[in-house]
Design an enzyme around this catalytic site. Structure first.
Site, PDB file in Angstrom:
ATOM      1  N   GLU A   1      -4.208 -78.783  82.118  1.00 58.70           N
ATOM      2  CA  GLU A   1      -3.173 -79.627  82.729  1.00 58.70           C
ATOM      3  C   GLU A   1      -1.864 -78.871  82.934  1.00 58.70           C
ATOM      4  O   GLU A   1      -0.951 -79.371  83.569  1.00 58.70           O
ATOM      5  CB  GLU A   1      -2.970 -80.900  81.892  1.00 58.70           C
ATOM      6  CG  GLU A   1      -2.150 -80.745  80.614  1.00 58.70           C
ATOM      7  CD  GLU A   1      -2.919 -80.133  79.441  1.00 58.70           C
ATOM      8  OE1 GLU A   1      -4.021 -79.579  79.649  1.00 58.70           O
ATOM      9  OE2 GLU A   1      -2.399 -80.199  78.310  1.00 58.70           O
TER      10      GLU A   1
ATOM     11  N   HIS B   1      -4.717 -74.911  78.264  1.00 55.96           N
ATOM     12  CA  HIS B   1      -4.317 -76.231  78.752  1.00 55.96           C
ATOM     13  C   HIS B   1      -4.537 -76.319  80.261  1.00 55.96           C
ATOM     14  O   HIS B   1      -3.690 -75.876  81.023  1.00 55.96           O
ATOM     15  CB  HIS B   1      -2.837 -76.470  78.449  1.00 55.96           C
ATOM     16  CG  HIS B   1      -2.571 -76.741  77.003  1.00 55.96           C
ATOM     17  ND1 HIS B   1      -2.582 -78.001  76.466  1.00 55.96           N
ATOM     18  CD2 HIS B   1      -2.326 -75.902  75.977  1.00 55.96           C
ATOM     19  CE1 HIS B   1      -2.346 -77.934  75.165  1.00 55.96           C
ATOM     20  NE2 HIS B   1      -2.185 -76.669  74.834  1.00 55.96           N
TER      21      HIS B   1
ATOM     22  N   CYS C   1      -7.485 -77.899  73.920  1.00 55.64           N
ATOM     23  CA  CYS C   1      -6.696 -77.271  72.850  1.00 55.64           C
ATOM     24  C   CYS C   1      -7.187 -77.746  71.483  1.00 55.64           C
ATOM     25  O   CYS C   1      -8.330 -77.497  71.139  1.00 55.64           O
ATOM     26  CB  CYS C   1      -5.202 -77.508  73.069  1.00 55.64           C
ATOM     27  SG  CYS C   1      -4.177 -76.368  72.113  1.00 55.64           S
TER      28      CYS C   1
END
Lengths: 220, 263
Positions: free
Chosen positions: A202, A200, A92
């Site tokens: 994650e 993202h 990001c």
């Protein structure tokens, strides 16, 4: 079993807890049990790590200031990525910081590792909301190790995005994948051993864990 | 293409889900973490925890729930309820929340929204707008902001408030119709549409879903970027899978990744 240390840089930005958990899960699922995830603000650990991750959420200038506020961190990152050639992943705003400069609120210098500017997204369709928030597919421009085994294209897997600015790379070869949101939006960049995702991983469930596992195995 | 999001919302009190949850795969129906895992597996696009714990002292219980959820579910998690200070936001983000939903504090002190956006980024600041229709039938529609679970009128026009919140840096608006909440008669589509048209940030429709067609209407007619629902999922009336397939069949772009992985 080979062991490796992955340094996730803690400079006061973002939700590092979930990033660390996602890297631990991806390492475990990929059978990379010798992987140690170090959430750290210690430049020495970053400089000597086998892999380095630069997360980041918030405003560009704030993130840059946060990074500069940790004495020796930019030097340590540069040492790991540029002198030791270690795999490096920006996420990001961490990815945006790889650019030459950011144009959010004010002009802020980036690391300059992926030449280009970070500028506001301007969807061609005025009805499209900004931020670009939610799940989008990826269109791959070329093969790259981080996308190994990950279905892309309109019928591929989805990645989770939330951003109002995007990296416009000077050299199109640095762009690995784009997303479509009223025009192309840079989603994944890579040059040599340095890569970055606008989305993202994650937070991107299956696609995210697969991409993180690919990063943990990446031998650029 | 960006997909429409489905966001199941769990009401959490003292660390337990308040409304009953009826998933076959759940061992403990009252544990929010188990519920979150089930929604994760079912293909939910985000999750929302709304903490309705009465006392502020029990905050630690919620943080534990958030932290355990973030360890198991790699999807965006929004947490709302009782957020009043920047320290509240930071604590939740550090526990594993990705976004916080601010309600009463945004009405009392709009600058708090701006401070949160500057400090943590607009992407993590959701402003929850609870509105009731105040116009009489036949009059041009208007809505007012209510706080404290819809009990306290503020005299603030909902559309004006939405514009102001977007201008102050909110990244997203969660728009709940207090008239429809729990009524199962569908979203207040005129309210959702009026706010979606007034701001350039994403709007989440909330309050009143009775069936799957209501979710479609929230997007089609309400102009929402995401739809939030509680009861239809909690009580086993529909699964997230069914909802996604229904919305896809109606022509909306949905993310079906997790579902295809499990076929």
């Amino acid at each position: 079993m080979s062991t490796q240390t992955v340094a996730i840089i803690d400079y006061g930005s973002g939700n590092l807890h979930s990033a660390a958990k996602a890297f631990e899960r991806a390492a475990h699922e990929a059978g990379l049990d010798g992987t140690r995830i170090a959430l750290t603000s210690d430049p020495d650990i970053v400089a000597s790590a086998d892999r380095v991750v630069l997360p980041g959420v918030g405003a560009y200038a704030d993130c840059r200031r946060g990074l500069d506020a940790v004495p020796g961190m930019v030097e340590a990152m540069t040492h790991a990525a540029k002198e030791r050639g270690r795999p490096f992943l920006g996420i990001c705003v961490g990815m945006q910081l790889l650019a030459t400069r950011g144009l959010e609120y004010e002009v802020t210098p980036g690391l300059g590792w992926i030449p280009g500017d970070v500028a506001p997204i301007r969807p061609s369709d005025p009805d499209l909301k900004v931020p670009h928030m939610g799940w989008n597919t990826l269109q791959a421009d070329r093969d790259q190790a981080l996308l190994d085994g990950i279905p892309t294209g309109e019928n591929g897997l989805h990645a989770y995005f939330v951003h109002s600015y995007a990296l416009n790379a000077e050299d199109p070869v640095d762009v690995v994948a784009r997303s479509s949101y009223g025009g192309p939006v840079t989603a994944l960049v890579a040059r040599d051993n340095v890569a970055g995702t606008q989305f993202h991983p994650e937070k991107s469930q299956r696609l995210g864990l697969a991409l993180i596992a690919n990063f943990l195995r990446w031998k650029p | 293409m960006l997909k429409t999001r489905i966001i199941p919302c769990l009401d959490v009190k003292d660390g337990r889900v308040v409304k009953g949850v009826q998933f076959l795969e759940l061992r403990d129906a009252g544990d929010p973490v188990e519920a979150a895992k089930a929604y994760d597996a079912a293909g939910a696009d985000e999750l929302c925890f709304l903490d309705i714990t009465a006392s502020h002292e029990d905050r630690g219980t919620l943080l534990d729930v958030v932290s355990r959820t973030a360890e198991a579910c790699f999807m965006p998690l929004t947490v709302g309820g009782g957020i009043r200070t920047l320290a509240d936001i930071r604590t939740l983000l550090l526990a594993g929340a990705d976004k916080v939903s601010i309600n009463t504090a945004a009405v009392k002190d709009p600058d708090f929204v701006a401070a949160g956006a500057v400090k943590f980024g607009s992407q993590c600041i959701v402003v929850a707008i609870d509105a009731k229709r105040t116009s009489a039938p036949g009059e041009p529609a208007s809505w007012q902001i209510f706080t404290h679970g819809g009990r306290t009128p503020t005299g603030i026009d909902a559309i004006e408030f939405a514009r102001k919140m977007a201008a102050l840096g909110a990244g997203e608006l969660l728009v709940t119709s207090m008239d429809r909440d729990g009524m199962r008669s569908g979203y207040d589509l005129a309210l959702t549409r009026a706010i979606a048209d007034a701001v350039s940030i994403p709007v989440i429709a909330s309050g009143g879903v009775g069936g799957l067609d209501d979710l479609v209407a929230g997007v089609r007619e309400g102009g929402a970027s995401a739809v939030l629902a509680a009861s239809i999922f909690h009580f086993g009336q529909h699964t997230v899978r069914e909802a996604k397939l229904h919305m896809a069949a109606a022509g909306l772009s949905m993310r079906l990744d997790e579902m295809e992985a499990r076929r």
